[in-house]
Structures are given as C-alpha cells and as structure tokens.
Design an enzyme around this catalytic site. Structure first.
Site, PDB file in Angstrom:
ATOM      1  N   ASP A   1      -0.015   1.870   5.478  1.00  0.00           N
ATOM      2  CA  ASP A   1       2.002   1.447   5.540  1.00  0.00           C
ATOM      3  C   ASP A   1       2.065   1.158   4.191  1.00  0.00           C
ATOM      4  O   ASP A   1       1.872   1.188   3.351  1.00  0.00           O
ATOM      5  CB  ASP A   1       1.574  -0.479   6.247  1.00  0.00           C
ATOM      6  CG  ASP A   1       3.702  -1.062   5.734  1.00  0.00           C
ATOM      7  OD1 ASP A   1       3.864  -0.580   7.414  1.00  0.00           O
ATOM      8  OD2 ASP A   1       3.519  -1.736   4.724  1.00  0.00           O
TER       9      ASP A   1
ATOM     10  N   TYR B   1       8.768   1.191  -1.743  1.00  0.00           N
ATOM     11  CA  TYR B   1       7.386   0.537  -2.543  1.00  0.00           C
ATOM     12  C   TYR B   1       7.742   2.025  -3.566  1.00  0.00           C
ATOM     13  O   TYR B   1       6.546   1.497  -4.938  1.00  0.00           O
ATOM     14  CB  TYR B   1       6.334   0.350  -1.688  1.00  0.00           C
ATOM     15  CG  TYR B   1       6.142  -0.205  -0.492  1.00  0.00           C
ATOM     16  CD1 TYR B   1       7.520  -1.504  -0.694  1.00  0.00           C
ATOM     17  CD2 TYR B   1       5.447  -0.485   0.126  1.00  0.00           C
ATOM     18  CE1 TYR B   1       6.936  -1.889   0.201  1.00  0.00           C
ATOM     19  CE2 TYR B   1       4.984  -0.951   1.216  1.00  0.00           C
ATOM     20  CZ  TYR B   1       6.227  -2.543   1.610  1.00  0.00           C
ATOM     21  OH  TYR B   1       6.199  -3.303   2.050  1.00  0.00           O
TER      22      TYR B   1
ATOM     23  N   LYS C   1       9.057   2.989   5.631  1.00  0.00           N
ATOM     24  CA  LYS C   1      10.103   1.732   5.806  1.00  0.00           C
ATOM     25  C   LYS C   1      11.153   2.731   5.294  1.00  0.00           C
ATOM     26  O   LYS C   1      11.534   2.505   4.338  1.00  0.00           O
ATOM     27  CB  LYS C   1      10.206   0.761   5.361  1.00  0.00           C
ATOM     28  CG  LYS C   1       9.057   0.020   6.136  1.00  0.00           C
ATOM     29  CD  LYS C   1       8.989  -1.493   5.544  1.00  0.00           C
ATOM     30  CE  LYS C   1       6.670  -2.415   5.925  1.00  0.00           C
ATOM     31  NZ  LYS C   1       6.116  -1.822   4.970  1.00  0.00           N
TER      32      LYS C   1
ATOM     33  N   HIS D   1      13.831  -2.008   7.036  1.00  0.00           N
ATOM     34  CA  HIS D   1      12.893  -1.979   6.338  1.00  0.00           C
ATOM     35  C   HIS D   1      13.725  -3.898   6.149  1.00  0.00           C
ATOM     36  O   HIS D   1      12.635  -5.093   6.345  1.00  0.00           O
ATOM     37  CB  HIS D   1      12.581  -2.412   4.864  1.00  0.00           C
ATOM     38  CG  HIS D   1      11.535  -2.349   3.824  1.00  0.00           C
ATOM     39  ND1 HIS D   1      11.508  -2.049   3.084  1.00  0.00           N
ATOM     40  CD2 HIS D   1      11.065  -3.864   3.816  1.00  0.00           C
ATOM     41  CE1 HIS D   1      10.077  -2.378   2.301  1.00  0.00           C
ATOM     42  NE2 HIS D   1      10.497  -3.582   3.186  1.00  0.00           N
TER      43      HIS D   1
ATOM     44  N   LYS E   1      -3.589  -6.199   2.335  1.00  0.00           N
ATOM     45  CA  LYS E   1      -3.580  -5.246   0.733  1.00  0.00           C
ATOM     46  C   LYS E   1      -3.885  -5.730  -0.022  1.00  0.00           C
ATOM     47  O   LYS E   1      -4.470  -6.399  -0.762  1.00  0.00           O
ATOM     48  CB  LYS E   1      -2.014  -5.361   0.023  1.00  0.00           C
ATOM     49  CG  LYS E   1      -1.701  -4.556  -1.109  1.00  0.00           C
ATOM     50  CD  LYS E   1      -0.719  -4.327  -2.130  1.00  0.00           C
ATOM     51  CE  LYS E   1      -1.308  -5.765  -2.895  1.00  0.00           C
ATOM     52  NZ  LYS E   1      -0.376  -6.494  -3.821  1.00  0.00           N
ATOM     53  N   SER E   2      -5.283  -4.629  -0.579  1.00  0.00           N
ATOM     54  CA  SER E   2      -5.694  -4.633  -2.237  1.00  0.00           C
ATOM     55  C   SER E   2      -6.251  -3.643  -2.692  1.00  0.00           C
ATOM     56  O   SER E   2      -5.893  -2.071  -2.170  1.00  0.00           O
ATOM     57  CB  SER E   2      -7.398  -5.023  -1.621  1.00  0.00           C
ATOM     58  OG  SER E   2      -8.519  -5.360  -2.292  1.00  0.00           O
ATOM     59  N   VAL E   3      -6.522  -3.505  -4.349  1.00  0.00           N
ATOM     60  CA  VAL E   3      -6.312  -2.507  -4.759  1.00  0.00           C
ATOM     61  C   VAL E   3      -7.542  -1.949  -5.309  1.00  0.00           C
ATOM     62  O   VAL E   3      -9.031  -1.462  -5.531  1.00  0.00           O
ATOM     63  CB  VAL E   3      -5.836  -2.078  -6.093  1.00  0.00           C
ATOM     64  CG1 VAL E   3      -4.307  -1.985  -5.173  1.00  0.00           C
ATOM     65  CG2 VAL E   3      -5.911  -3.102  -7.202  1.00  0.00           C
TER      66      VAL E   3
ATOM     67  N   ARG F   1     -13.378  -5.792  -1.627  1.00  0.00           N
ATOM     68  CA  ARG F   1     -12.438  -6.440  -1.118  1.00  0.00           C
ATOM     69  C   ARG F   1     -11.256  -5.296   0.428  1.00  0.00           C
ATOM     70  O   ARG F   1     -11.571  -5.946   1.498  1.00  0.00           O
ATOM     71  CB  ARG F   1     -11.404  -7.082  -1.682  1.00  0.00           C
ATOM     72  CG  ARG F   1     -10.665  -7.977  -1.263  1.00  0.00           C
ATOM     73  CD  ARG F   1      -9.975  -9.299  -1.650  1.00  0.00           C
ATOM     74  NE  ARG F   1     -11.003  -9.824  -2.973  1.00  0.00           N
ATOM     75  CZ  ARG F   1     -10.805  -9.884  -4.123  1.00  0.00           C
ATOM     76  NH1 ARG F   1      -9.734  -9.626  -4.661  1.00  0.00           N
ATOM     77  NH2 ARG F   1     -11.718 -10.511  -5.060  1.00  0.00           N
TER      78      ARG F   1
ATOM     79  N   ASN G   1     -11.760  -6.744   3.986  1.00  0.00           N
ATOM     80  CA  ASN G   1     -11.247  -6.939   5.283  1.00  0.00           C
ATOM     81  C   ASN G   1     -11.151  -5.945   6.226  1.00  0.00           C
ATOM     82  O   ASN G   1     -10.665  -6.944   6.885  1.00  0.00           O
ATOM     83  CB  ASN G   1      -9.779  -6.221   4.033  1.00  0.00           C
ATOM     84  CG  ASN G   1      -8.967  -7.680   3.435  1.00  0.00           C
ATOM     85  OD1 ASN G   1      -9.942  -8.786   2.982  1.00  0.00           O
ATOM     86  ND2 ASN G   1      -8.683  -7.215   2.202  1.00  0.00           N
TER      87      ASN G   1
END
Length: 278
Positions: A47, A52, A77, A110, A233-235, A239, A243
C-alpha cells in the site's frame, strides 16, 4: 496469492490479501529495501500513495522481486490537490508510471476533502479507469458515512474498500457498520496506533504473554478477527516478518471484550470532515 495468506473477496469479486504492507512516511530511498524485505517475508499486498512520494521505490522493489504480477496486489491513492475528473486521470497516469505497472489493483481517493467539493468528480474518473481496465478495484480512504452517502447519489460503482484510521483506541464502530451494510470492505491504516502506547497497554501485554506472542501480533490479530484488512508498516526486517506472523492463534471472546474497552475515540491523524489540505 500464496495459499497461506487469507484474502477478503471485495464486492466486485476481486480477492485482496487481508494483511498487507504499508509504506507511509518511508523515504523513497529506503522504500525499495523495506518493500523487498516485506516481499521476502511473504507479503504480497503493498500500500502506497502519491502523497508518500515513494511510488518509484515501491515500483523498483516490485520489478526486482521476480514475483509474478498476478501474485501481487498494489494499492495507491489520489492526493487532494489532484482531485477533479481530468486531474484524477492525469494523477493516476503519473502514479502508474512511477510504479512501472500496466495496471493497479486498488486505487483510492485518499481523503474526501469536503471543502474542495471535488471527490464526486474524482470518483467518476475512477469509474472510467475501471472501465478502461487500468484498475481492478476502486475505493476511498478516510470517508465518513456522510461522504459515502453523497458519493452514492451519482456513483454507478460502490466503493470496494474504505481505508480508515482504525485501532483499539479508535474503533470506528459507526463507519465499520456503514461499510458492512453497503458491502464495502474496511481497511485499517495506523493499525497499531502511534507512539507505542497501545502496545504497552497492560491488557495487550497480558494477552501477548499468555499466548506467547508480541503485543503487535495481538493487535493485528484483533483486526483480522474483526474482519478488516490491515496494513502495518515497519522498516525493520525482523519486525516486518513478525507482523506477518499474526496467524495460527486466536483471541478469545474475553480477549476481544477486554480490547474493546480500550476505545477512546482517539485519532492519531486528522478528522476527515476537517482535513482539506491540497
């Protein structure tokens, strides 16, 4: 789609993975690595959004992955400044070009940005994109029932998805009930809330300890058992993988009742009636 990822069948028959990966606030130069890690972990739904400014990074990760396009589900979006019929069509082409895709699986408005008064015209453009085969499903984000009612006055296609801020601090019962009544799938953004306070809640911690799971996995499981689509979300690769591991266990009715008590009507983002930034 990989067999181990549950899907939600949208109102037009398109199947969407129930758990996906979001890239909100991930810088473009970090996005490719994050999405690559997500794809390697097993995510197949990504997504992003024009706002962004990382669609190119997403596109590079998708292209480099070697994963068959039919196994991927990509959402982007339309930003507020690009609302309007012609503007929407142009904005979509920009997004599609940056993503490097022939088609997009899900395209969302959005924000309703009601003061701009353009989301009905934007929706007509989304309907055209569907007719032209450039988008498999269309939907909205951050729409309240009043915005959806106005859209329904002229729309020929019911939104497939309404992506809203949703987590135990903001459970959005009214919006979720409206969506369900009208055959619209609800998707949660900011599913873990922000700042970590939710994950530190004693009830969340206690459930996690009993189940041998992380607090984040417990909250993601809450979403899945509600029947919502969720995009954490994570970078951090560890993690990101963690998730995705929100399956193979169940919250009890008692767990769900305790988590329901966390409702605070507390937003981390703006209210859709008031957010009109273009």
């Amino acid at each position: 789609m990989p067999a181990d990822l549950p899907t939600i069948t949208l109102n037009n028959g398109v199947e969407m993975p129930q758990l996906g990966f979001g890239v909100f606030q991930v810088p473009d130069d970090e996005t490719t690595a994050a999405v690559t890690a997500a794809l390697e972990a097993g995510y197949r739904s990504i997504d992003t959004a024009a706002a962004y400014q990382n669609e190119a990074g997403v596109g590079k990760a998708l292209a480099d992955s070697g994963i068959d396009r039919s196994d991927l589900f990509v959402t982007t979006k339309l930003w507020n400044a690009d609302q309007g019929y012609d503007e929407t069509l142009k904005a979509f082409e920009r997004s599609r070009s940056l993503l490097g895709l022939e088609y997009v699986d899900l395209y969302l408005i959005h924000w309703p940005a009601p003061a701009l008064g353009k989301y009905v015209d934007s929706w007509r453009a989304l309907e055209k994109l569907t007719t032209d085969g450039l988008v498999r499903a269309i939907g909205v984000s951050n729409f309240q029932p009043s915005h959806l009612d106005k859209l329904a006055e002229t729309a020929s296609i019911v939104p497939a998805v309404n992506q809203i801020e949703l987590h135990p601090y903001l459970q959005q019962a009214e919006v979720r009930a409206y969506d369900e009544e009208h055959g619209i799938a609800t998707e949660a953004w900011s599913p873990l809330a922000k700042g970590g306070s939710l994950l530190g809640e004693p009830v969340v911690q206690a459930i996690a300890e009993r189940l041998g799971r992380t607090a984040a996995q417990v909250v993601l499981r809450w979403h899945l058992q509600l029947g919502t689509i969720v995009i954490p979300k994570s970078v951090t690769p560890a993690r990101i993988a963690e998730n995705l591991d929100a399956f193979g266990f169940e919250l009890t009715d008692a767990d769900l009742a305790e988590l329901a008590k966390l409702e605070r009507d507390e937003r981390t983002g703006p209210h859709p009636d008031e957010f009109n930034v273009a």
